[in-house]
Enzyme design. Structure first.
Site, PDB file in Angstrom:
ATOM      1  N   TYR A  50      -2.787  -0.987  10.438  1.00 41.86           N
ATOM      2  CA  TYR A  50      -2.904  -1.496   8.913  1.00 41.86           C
ATOM      3  C   TYR A  50      -1.329  -1.084   8.288  1.00 41.86           C
ATOM      4  CZ  TYR A  50      -4.033  -1.293   3.836  1.00 41.86           C
ATOM      5  OH  TYR A  50      -3.906  -1.369   2.616  1.00 41.86           O
ATOM      6  N   SER A  90       0.897  -1.282  -0.142  1.00 44.30           N
ATOM      7  CA  SER A  90      -0.058   0.042   0.002  1.00 44.30           C
ATOM      8  C   SER A  90       1.013   1.363   0.128  1.00 44.30           C
ATOM      9  CB  SER A  90      -0.788  -0.135   1.412  1.00 44.30           C
ATOM     10  OG  SER A  90      -1.638   1.268   1.387  1.00 44.30           O
TER      11      SER A  90
HETATM   12  N1  LIG Z   1      -8.284  -0.113  -2.403  1.00 45.84           N
HETATM   13  C1  LIG Z   1      -7.371   0.749  -2.038  1.00 45.84           C
HETATM   14  O1  LIG Z   1      -7.299   1.821  -2.328  1.00 45.84           O
HETATM   15  C2  LIG Z   1      -5.893   0.020  -1.381  1.00 45.84           C
HETATM   16  C3  LIG Z   1      -4.956   0.805  -1.526  1.00 45.84           C
HETATM   17  C4  LIG Z   1      -3.812   0.217  -1.151  1.00 45.84           C
HETATM   18  C5  LIG Z   1      -3.531  -1.181  -0.826  1.00 45.84           C
HETATM   19  N2  LIG Z   1      -4.848  -1.925  -1.084  1.00 45.84           N
HETATM   20  C6  LIG Z   1      -4.595  -3.250  -0.975  1.00 45.84           C
HETATM   21  O2  LIG Z   1      -5.180  -3.849  -1.891  1.00 45.84           O
HETATM   22  C7  LIG Z   1      -5.504  -5.396  -1.400  1.00 45.84           C
HETATM   23  C8  LIG Z   1      -7.085  -5.279  -2.050  1.00 45.84           C
HETATM   24  O3  LIG Z   1      -7.923  -4.299  -1.164  1.00 45.84           O
HETATM   25  P1  LIG Z   1      -9.355  -3.865  -1.628  1.00 45.84           P
HETATM   26  O4  LIG Z   1      -9.504  -2.325  -1.425  1.00 45.84           O
HETATM   27  O5  LIG Z   1      -9.955  -4.603  -2.536  1.00 45.84           O
HETATM   28  O6  LIG Z   1     -10.333  -4.440  -0.242  1.00 45.84           O
HETATM   29  P2  LIG Z   1     -11.800  -5.205  -0.033  1.00 45.84           P
HETATM   30  O7  LIG Z   1     -12.331  -4.505  -0.825  1.00 45.84           O
HETATM   31  O8  LIG Z   1     -11.590  -4.828   1.750  1.00 45.84           O
HETATM   32  O9  LIG Z   1     -11.498  -6.614  -0.500  1.00 45.84           O
HETATM   33  C9  LIG Z   1     -10.600  -7.551   0.485  1.00 45.84           C
HETATM   34  C10 LIG Z   1     -10.758  -8.836   0.209  1.00 45.84           C
HETATM   35  O10 LIG Z   1     -10.011  -9.880   0.994  1.00 45.84           O
HETATM   36  C11 LIG Z   1     -10.837 -10.791   1.506  1.00 45.84           C
HETATM   37  N3  LIG Z   1     -10.391 -11.295   2.720  1.00 45.84           N
HETATM   38  C12 LIG Z   1     -10.398 -10.482   3.701  1.00 45.84           C
HETATM   39  N4  LIG Z   1     -10.089 -11.086   4.856  1.00 45.84           N
HETATM   40  C13 LIG Z   1      -9.679 -12.455   4.368  1.00 45.84           C
HETATM   41  C14 LIG Z   1      -9.265 -13.691   5.026  1.00 45.84           C
HETATM   42  N5  LIG Z   1      -9.007 -13.859   6.369  1.00 45.84           N
HETATM   43  N6  LIG Z   1      -9.244 -14.889   4.194  1.00 45.84           N
HETATM   44  C15 LIG Z   1      -9.501 -14.578   2.926  1.00 45.84           C
HETATM   45  N7  LIG Z   1      -9.810 -13.570   2.150  1.00 45.84           N
HETATM   46  C16 LIG Z   1     -10.070 -12.558   2.986  1.00 45.84           C
HETATM   47  C17 LIG Z   1     -12.130 -10.393   1.520  1.00 45.84           C
HETATM   48  O11 LIG Z   1     -13.238 -11.352   1.046  1.00 45.84           O
HETATM   49  P3  LIG Z   1     -13.923 -12.048   2.334  1.00 45.84           P
HETATM   50  O12 LIG Z   1     -14.490 -10.868   3.515  1.00 45.84           O
HETATM   51  O13 LIG Z   1     -15.117 -12.795   1.792  1.00 45.84           O
HETATM   52  O14 LIG Z   1     -13.092 -13.006   2.919  1.00 45.84           O
HETATM   53  C18 LIG Z   1     -12.194  -9.310  -0.083  1.00 45.84           C
HETATM   54  O15 LIG Z   1     -12.535 -10.228  -1.057  1.00 45.84           O
HETATM   55  C19 LIG Z   1      -5.428  -5.381  -0.134  1.00 45.84           C
HETATM   56  O16 LIG Z   1      -4.222  -6.191   0.296  1.00 45.84           O
HETATM   57  C20 LIG Z   1      -5.430  -3.682   0.252  1.00 45.84           C
HETATM   58  O17 LIG Z   1      -4.379  -3.574   1.529  1.00 45.84           O
HETATM   59  C21 LIG Z   1      -5.859  -1.396  -1.530  1.00 45.84           C
END
Ligand SMILES: NC(=O)c1ccc[n+]([C@@H]2O[C@H](COP(=O)([O-])OP(=O)(O)OC[C@H]3O[C@@H](n4cnc5c(N)ncnc54)[C@H](OP(=O)(O)O)[C@@H]3O)[C@@H](O)[C@H]2O)c1
Length: 240
Positions: free
Chosen positions: A163, A150
């Site tokens: 985080y 991130s």
């Molecule tokens: N969105 C951003 O702007 C952003 C910025 C920087 C980094 N990131 C990184 O990008 C990645 C994706 O982020 P996102 O924004 O798409 O997050 P999100 O919308 O919250 O989605 C997270 C996903 O991870 C799954 N998950 C959570 N806990 C889990 C577990 N214990 N076992 C298996 N699956 C699990 C959730 O599914 P379930 O709840 O069904 O398990 C969901 O499918 C993450 O690593 C995040 O830190 C995102």
């Protein structure tokens, strides 16, 4: 069976890759599923929501495969890896995407259970997936491991200390792992950028709406992920 055929790398045509993604039920993971499949790749994914995993299996069909797995559960990840490697062979591209974020709060106000949950998924979950998938990849001496970091893995802000701590950990874990891999493989930490997902809404509220959607992000991110190669081993990467 199609899945048996997939066990040999020769069964994949030309540029086709086996892509494994954790956290495919929403956000970046869900959007990457559609885009990788649209480009002709074989998708293996997991998440905790059984309903959405069922929908993915029904909608995407064979040879793609989706399972209910909590990445924080080492035994569950081990069982999943054994099954997947048996049915599909080793992943070519392993994307440790699943993560969670704490509710915005000063570090001293974050309950112990919430702090533990963020660590368990964001650090230990990534290590669990690496523990059970990477030995077969090392044996085959091929494959790329991308650990989602991130901006908050390279900088910090108030109210997201748990985080930030996990994403800084992912940077170090990925770079150390890179030093352990045989030639021809790569492990990298990836900053995906800022994308309007449930996670971002949790941190930014309605201001998240001014950022690209996951469907827009994948058009740039998936080709970028497919270009990562051994030359990138250990390099902190960013989409965009
Ligand atoms: N969105 C951003 O702007 C952003 C910025 C920087 C980094 N990131 C990184 O990008 C990645 C994706 O982020 P996102 O924004 O798409 O997050 P999100 O919308 O919250 O989605 C997270 C996903 O991870 C799954 N998950 C959570 N806990 C889990 C577990 N214990 N076992 C298996 N699956 C699990 C959730 O599914 P379930 O709840 O069904 O398990 C969901 O499918 C993450 O690593 C995040 O830190 C995102």
């Amino acid at each position: 069976m199609a899945s048996d055929v997939l066990k040999t790398s020769n069964a994949l045509s030309g540029q086709q890759r086996r892509v494994l993604i954790t956290g495919v039920t929403r956000g970046l993971g869900r959007a990457m599923v559609d885009e990788f499949i649209r480009l002709g790749h074989v998708l293996i994914g997991c998440g905790r929501s059984a309903k959405i995993i069922d929908e993915l299996n029904a909608g995407c069909g064979s040879p793609h495969r989706f399972d209910v797995v909590d990445v924080a559960d080492d035994a569950a990840v081990r069982a999943w890896a054994l099954e997947v490697i048996e049915s599909h062979g080793t992943p070519d591209l392993l994307l440790n995407n699943a993560a969670r974020i704490n509710r915005n709060a000063a570090l001293w106000r974050v309950p112990a259970a919430e702090f533990d949950a963020v660590i368990d998924v964001n650090i230990k979950g990534v290590a669990n997936v690496i523990r059970h998938f990477v030995p077969a990849m090392v044996k085959a001496q091929r494959g790329i491991i991308v650990n989602f970091s991130s901006g908050w893995g390279r900088a910090t802000d108030a109210e997201v200390a748990p985080y930030c701590a996990t994403k800084w950990a992912i940077e170090g874990l990925s770079r150390a792992l890179a030093q352990e891999l045989p030639g021809g493989m790569a492990a990298v930490p990836l900053n995906p950028g800022i994308i309007d997902t449930e996670m971002l809404r949790g941190a930014f509220g309605d201001a998240a709406g001014s950022y690209p959607t996951a469907q827009q992000w994948v058009k740039q991110a998936v080709p970028f992920l497919l270009r990562i190669g051994a030359k990138d081993n250990g390099r902190p990467l960013a989409v965009g």
